[in-house]
Design an enzyme around this catalytic site. Sequence first.
Site, mmCIF file in Angstrom:
data_model
loop_
_atom_site.group_PDB
_atom_site.id
_atom_site.type_symbol
_atom_site.label_atom_id
_atom_site.label_comp_id
_atom_site.label_asym_id
_atom_site.label_seq_id
_atom_site.Cartn_x
_atom_site.Cartn_y
_atom_site.Cartn_z
ATOM 1 N N GLU A 295 0.829 -1.214 0.000
ATOM 2 C CA GLU A 295 0.000 0.000 0.000
ATOM 3 C C GLU A 295 0.862 1.262 0.000
ATOM 4 O O GLU A 295 1.922 1.304 0.620
ATOM 5 C CB GLU A 295 -0.891 -0.001 1.252
ATOM 6 C CG GLU A 295 -1.728 1.257 1.433
ATOM 7 C CD GLU A 295 -2.355 1.363 2.815
ATOM 8 O OE1 GLU A 295 -3.190 2.254 3.005
ATOM 9 O OE2 GLU A 295 -2.003 0.560 3.705
ATOM 10 N N LYS A 360 -9.417 3.474 -2.784
ATOM 11 C CA LYS A 360 -9.881 2.963 -1.499
ATOM 12 C C LYS A 360 -11.220 3.582 -1.130
ATOM 13 O O LYS A 360 -11.388 4.800 -1.132
ATOM 14 C CB LYS A 360 -8.847 3.241 -0.408
ATOM 15 C CG LYS A 360 -9.183 2.595 0.936
ATOM 16 C CD LYS A 360 -8.069 2.823 1.946
ATOM 17 C CE LYS A 360 -8.374 2.126 3.271
ATOM 18 N NZ LYS A 360 -7.312 2.361 4.271
ATOM 19 N N CYS A 413 -5.553 -2.051 3.015
ATOM 20 C CA CYS A 413 -5.391 -1.967 4.466
ATOM 21 C C CYS A 413 -6.563 -2.608 5.193
ATOM 22 O O CYS A 413 -6.904 -3.760 4.950
ATOM 23 C CB CYS A 413 -5.191 -0.513 4.876
ATOM 24 S SG CYS A 413 -4.693 -0.288 6.598
#
Length: 537
Positions: A295, A360, A413
Amino acid sequence: MSSANKLRGIGLAIILSWGWKRAAIALVAGALSALAMAPFNAWPVLFLTFPVAVWLIDGAGAGGWRGVPAAAMAGWWFGLGYFVPGLYWIGYAFLVDASTFAWLMPFAVLGLPAYLALFTAFGFALARLIWARDASRLIALAASLTLSEWLRGHVLTGFPWNTLGYALTEPLALAQTASLIGLWGLTFVTVAIFASPAVLIDGSSRGRRPWLAPAAALLLLVGIGIFGVVRLTLQPTAMVANLKLRIMQPNLQQDVRFNYAAKAEVMQKYLVLSDRASGPQSTGVRDVGILIWPESAFPFFLTREADAMAQISDLLPKGTILITGSVRAPDLPPGTKIPRAYNSIYAIDHDGSVLSIYDKLHLVPFGEYLPYQDWMEKLGFVQLTKVQGGFIPGARRRTMEFPNAPRALPLICYEAIFPASIAAGDERPGWIVNLTNDGWFGISTGPHQHLQQARLRAIEQGLPVVRAANTGISAVIDPLGRIVARLGLGVEGVLDSSLPSAIPPTIYARTGDLPAAVLVIAALIFIIRRRSAKRTF
């Protein structure tokens, strides 16, 4: 004194406790319960701590308002004890830039658990509202805590970290039940099983057989284990043909990852490490179909740095795809000031073409944005990533397409801790790719817990999960939760593996949280009808 009398004496002492002693008992019981989570996985401790929860609610009946406020307070202390040792590692993130954020660390380490404990308090209070004097109160507690844990996972964007059901995910055979009832169903079963010894103090008068509930709980636990062993035996790991993955785990410190001046250092490390030979027969990245970086890999906007894109193109042989995290600038006219950005995943071809992008969707509060962002920034607050205005959330969840590989569902995440984040139906992917940066949390229990939760998503859905983490733990997980390959925490290296094949959709993948909802609703109906019948007679 017999062991039964000793247990009864302990139970009665907890039931009759009050004031600070009662709070201390709840706090200690909650803290010990945290040992059931990764990396300790000492779930048998819950046979000691969950009965304490039952006895605390039993004792709340001596208070006013039917004992509901007293039960809620006991639940809050229990929750505080559970969440502080379970989430202490969040404090590490505030030391990455200690001069700016260290003063906030106590508020995070104690404030977040204090907030999350409100949900445990709600669960205890609800249980007290429908409480009974017999073994059926175990079902009341299971239903109430399952509902409160579900709320914790959804209210204010949700934070279902270390949900109680994760206690039944190690050994792996126990976790297989998640393929039927998911995390929330596991939570119901976990509470019902481990709280069962509480009824042993009830006595055997008036036809009561207090040993029946613990015996039934043990049989259920054994049955869950047998189901898991059979499922694991009947479904060995299969691999996608002619597809090799390579995960690059750089183990970079956070102050380097977010420092633009370290651009050249970061790129050089990524390029050299990605092409490292991993064994006598390895030819580096040249025999890899998909290369995966973690990430937010770069301290810059990747696609706006032509030299970085050229270096990636030079690294990748024809037919190799790079999947990497990166901060992405919104599409604005050239020369426009970039006020905010996306936390994204890119799929990049060997010629530097961007094949696919995912932004995201589920951002981290206080990490990637601030609640009431404008107002809090005016007061001088910034989120940990220091992105002015906070990150921009993505528009929707979708799969990513790759040549010569199954399409993947990208999760960035902590998106992997949300069971509802997984696509279903016609959008079912062939695998899940989870890019994360657990380097915020140092060498702590946090990354182990994150891996535990990502692994359960594989079991729930019947999909392999591939994790690339900056500092670890990177792993390739098959659709039954078996870890095919892994790189440990705090290790620099590359991880080569084939991609496990998906299996047909599980019952949970087809039905979602419906089985857990049926369990909770049926339990509530059972308790309410039982209470009504007793009043009638």
